[in-house]
Design an enzyme around this catalytic site. Sequence first.
Site, PDB file in Angstrom:
ATOM      1  N   HIS A  86       1.264  -1.402  -0.388  1.00  0.00           N
ATOM      2  CA  HIS A  86      -0.233  -0.094   0.367  1.00  0.00           C
ATOM      3  C   HIS A  86       1.231   1.008  -0.020  1.00  0.00           C
ATOM      4  O   HIS A  86       1.491   1.407   0.947  1.00  0.00           O
ATOM      5  CB  HIS A  86      -1.326   0.243   0.735  1.00  0.00           C
ATOM      6  CG  HIS A  86       0.026  -0.394   2.772  1.00  0.00           C
ATOM      7  ND1 HIS A  86      -0.138   1.127   2.996  1.00  0.00           N
ATOM      8  CD2 HIS A  86      -0.183  -0.804   3.252  1.00  0.00           C
ATOM      9  CE1 HIS A  86       0.890   0.688   4.112  1.00  0.00           C
ATOM     10  NE2 HIS A  86       0.428  -0.573   4.988  1.00  0.00           N
ATOM     11  N   ASP A  88      -0.236   4.495   0.827  1.00  0.00           N
ATOM     12  CA  ASP A  88      -0.041   5.295   1.749  1.00  0.00           C
ATOM     13  C   ASP A  88       0.045   4.997   3.638  1.00  0.00           C
ATOM     14  O   ASP A  88       0.704   3.925   3.696  1.00  0.00           O
ATOM     15  CB  ASP A  88      -1.706   5.679   2.711  1.00  0.00           C
ATOM     16  CG  ASP A  88      -2.541   3.934   2.721  1.00  0.00           C
ATOM     17  OD1 ASP A  88      -2.201   2.984   1.958  1.00  0.00           O
ATOM     18  OD2 ASP A  88      -3.753   3.748   3.470  1.00  0.00           O
ATOM     19  N   ASP A 118       6.021   0.501   6.634  1.00  0.00           N
ATOM     20  CA  ASP A 118       4.971   0.462   6.974  1.00  0.00           C
ATOM     21  C   ASP A 118       4.772   0.997   5.840  1.00  0.00           C
ATOM     22  O   ASP A 118       3.841   2.201   5.712  1.00  0.00           O
ATOM     23  CB  ASP A 118       4.233   0.299   8.233  1.00  0.00           C
ATOM     24  CG  ASP A 118       2.829  -0.223   8.126  1.00  0.00           C
ATOM     25  OD1 ASP A 118       2.287  -0.523   6.746  1.00  0.00           O
ATOM     26  OD2 ASP A 118       2.344   0.150   8.461  1.00  0.00           O
ATOM     27  N   GLU A 150      -5.048   2.591   2.292  1.00  0.00           N
ATOM     28  CA  GLU A 150      -5.496   0.479   3.051  1.00  0.00           C
ATOM     29  C   GLU A 150      -5.040   0.976   4.373  1.00  0.00           C
ATOM     30  O   GLU A 150      -6.104   0.407   6.094  1.00  0.00           O
ATOM     31  CB  GLU A 150      -4.302  -0.076   3.006  1.00  0.00           C
ATOM     32  CG  GLU A 150      -3.687  -1.549   3.478  1.00  0.00           C
ATOM     33  CD  GLU A 150      -2.878  -1.774   5.170  1.00  0.00           C
ATOM     34  OE1 GLU A 150      -3.204  -2.458   5.869  1.00  0.00           O
ATOM     35  OE2 GLU A 150      -2.876  -0.398   5.417  1.00  0.00           O
ATOM     36  N   GLU A 151      -4.251   1.869   5.166  1.00  0.00           N
ATOM     37  CA  GLU A 151      -4.315   2.892   6.365  1.00  0.00           C
ATOM     38  C   GLU A 151      -6.079   3.081   6.686  1.00  0.00           C
ATOM     39  O   GLU A 151      -6.260   2.913   8.459  1.00  0.00           O
ATOM     40  CB  GLU A 151      -3.569   3.385   6.319  1.00  0.00           C
ATOM     41  CG  GLU A 151      -2.015   3.520   6.377  1.00  0.00           C
ATOM     42  CD  GLU A 151      -1.021   2.284   7.879  1.00  0.00           C
ATOM     43  OE1 GLU A 151      -2.076   1.094   8.195  1.00  0.00           O
ATOM     44  OE2 GLU A 151      -0.358   1.840   7.385  1.00  0.00           O
ATOM     45  N   GLU A 175       3.761  -6.568   3.764  1.00  0.00           N
ATOM     46  CA  GLU A 175       4.094  -5.894   4.853  1.00  0.00           C
ATOM     47  C   GLU A 175       4.962  -6.226   6.330  1.00  0.00           C
ATOM     48  O   GLU A 175       5.606  -7.064   6.090  1.00  0.00           O
ATOM     49  CB  GLU A 175       2.061  -6.198   5.943  1.00  0.00           C
ATOM     50  CG  GLU A 175       1.205  -5.591   4.826  1.00  0.00           C
ATOM     51  CD  GLU A 175       0.509  -4.439   5.935  1.00  0.00           C
ATOM     52  OE1 GLU A 175       1.781  -3.643   6.127  1.00  0.00           O
ATOM     53  OE2 GLU A 175      -0.289  -3.858   5.181  1.00  0.00           O
ATOM     54  N   HIS A 362       3.373   2.802  12.303  1.00  0.00           N
ATOM     55  CA  HIS A 362       2.301   3.578  12.691  1.00  0.00           C
ATOM     56  C   HIS A 362       2.539   4.344  14.974  1.00  0.00           C
ATOM     57  O   HIS A 362       1.985   4.336  15.259  1.00  0.00           O
ATOM     58  CB  HIS A 362       1.757   2.686  13.640  1.00  0.00           C
ATOM     59  CG  HIS A 362       0.377   2.567  12.782  1.00  0.00           C
ATOM     60  ND1 HIS A 362      -0.833   1.747  12.972  1.00  0.00           N
ATOM     61  CD2 HIS A 362       0.693   2.326  11.299  1.00  0.00           C
ATOM     62  CE1 HIS A 362      -1.567   1.213  11.040  1.00  0.00           C
ATOM     63  NE2 HIS A 362      -0.383   1.153  10.643  1.00  0.00           N
TER      64      HIS A 362
END
Length: 389
Positions: A86, A88, A118, A150-151, A175, A362
């Site tokens: 992903h 984003d 990520d 995705e997030e 991931e 994150h």
Amino acid sequence: MPQSAVNAASVPGVKEMLTRLISLPSISSASAEWDHSNEAVVRTLAEWLEPLGFAVEILDVPGMPGKFNLIATLGSGPGGLVLSGHTDTVPYDDKRWQSDPFALTERDDRWYGLGTCDMKGFFALAIEAAREYAGRPLKEPLIILATADEESSMNGARALAEAGKPKARYAVIGEPTSLRPVRMHKGIMMERLKFEGQSGHSSNPALGRNALEGMHEAMTELLALRRQWQAQYQNPNFEVQVPTLNLGCIHGGDNPNRICAQCELHFDLRPLPGMDMESLRQAILAKVRPVAERHELGLVFEPLFDGVPAFETAADAALVQACEKLTGHTAHAVAFATEAPWLQQLGLETLVMGPGSIDQAHQPDEFLELSQLEPTVRILKGLIRTFCL
């Protein structure tokens, strides 16, 4: 692009690629003040993939202006391998970062930056792995897939599943798993339950209909369902072997001497593979609707977002066995969710595996260990040899 036009030398190295990707903000968020387009990231990936001979398709995500998916294909024919990620990132708090989140910073044998693990780092490493095969005939195609949002919503992956793209046989989602293959994860459901009653003076309960009392009874039913599901469903592959249901937040009423006219509960449910989300919602509704009727309350029950189904690929699947051989690790289960269910819907044998640790995702000062770079490229080249040559 014909093979004669391949120009792998024009594609920068891994560090240069990741430096540029990190510099391009591509945050996705339900909050409009944070949300960004991912177009710059997608077009940058296309700029690098086309000289390697990839045929690039950029697709709008329906109903989401400024959001795009990318499908880049090297070779042709049925089958093939998808390397998926992903584009984003999550939002960030710059006051908690020691360095600029949008600048790749090297220290302590790590690359720091928003999206390093990520998961923008995976794109740079996948392109580096693909570089060796530029201009070489492939028996089955190699596809690099880049998705949007995705997030936040997973709408990029949903749109691909609805469009029936890409067509291939195997898919690895990069991931951050510390290069350990993951063949299953729980799903995520976040639900909203709201009761609407009638306010009135607390001295006489007959003057109103108390939504908070109804919600108390509904929570009792939800916790009973949790016990039932945890007795019925167990999977020893997970650290938490049972489905979980968390009563997350509740809001109701406005004063102690007024009958509560409205009460709203938000809760989270993490189903195991084999548990159907719509069946779970129907089971919940079957328990809370009679509560609403007994208390003469209006009822709203709906998802806070569409949810992510649980995911599982069989232990004896060809892709699982190949990744176990290349990494030396047995495939395992994780609690976080990915886009894997939508790639499975496309008929792809799917596995999750990539560089970096989910512990850094994150987080302020997100980083990718430099020690992960060479093994990632080596493993991805091994997958390409196994499934494309």
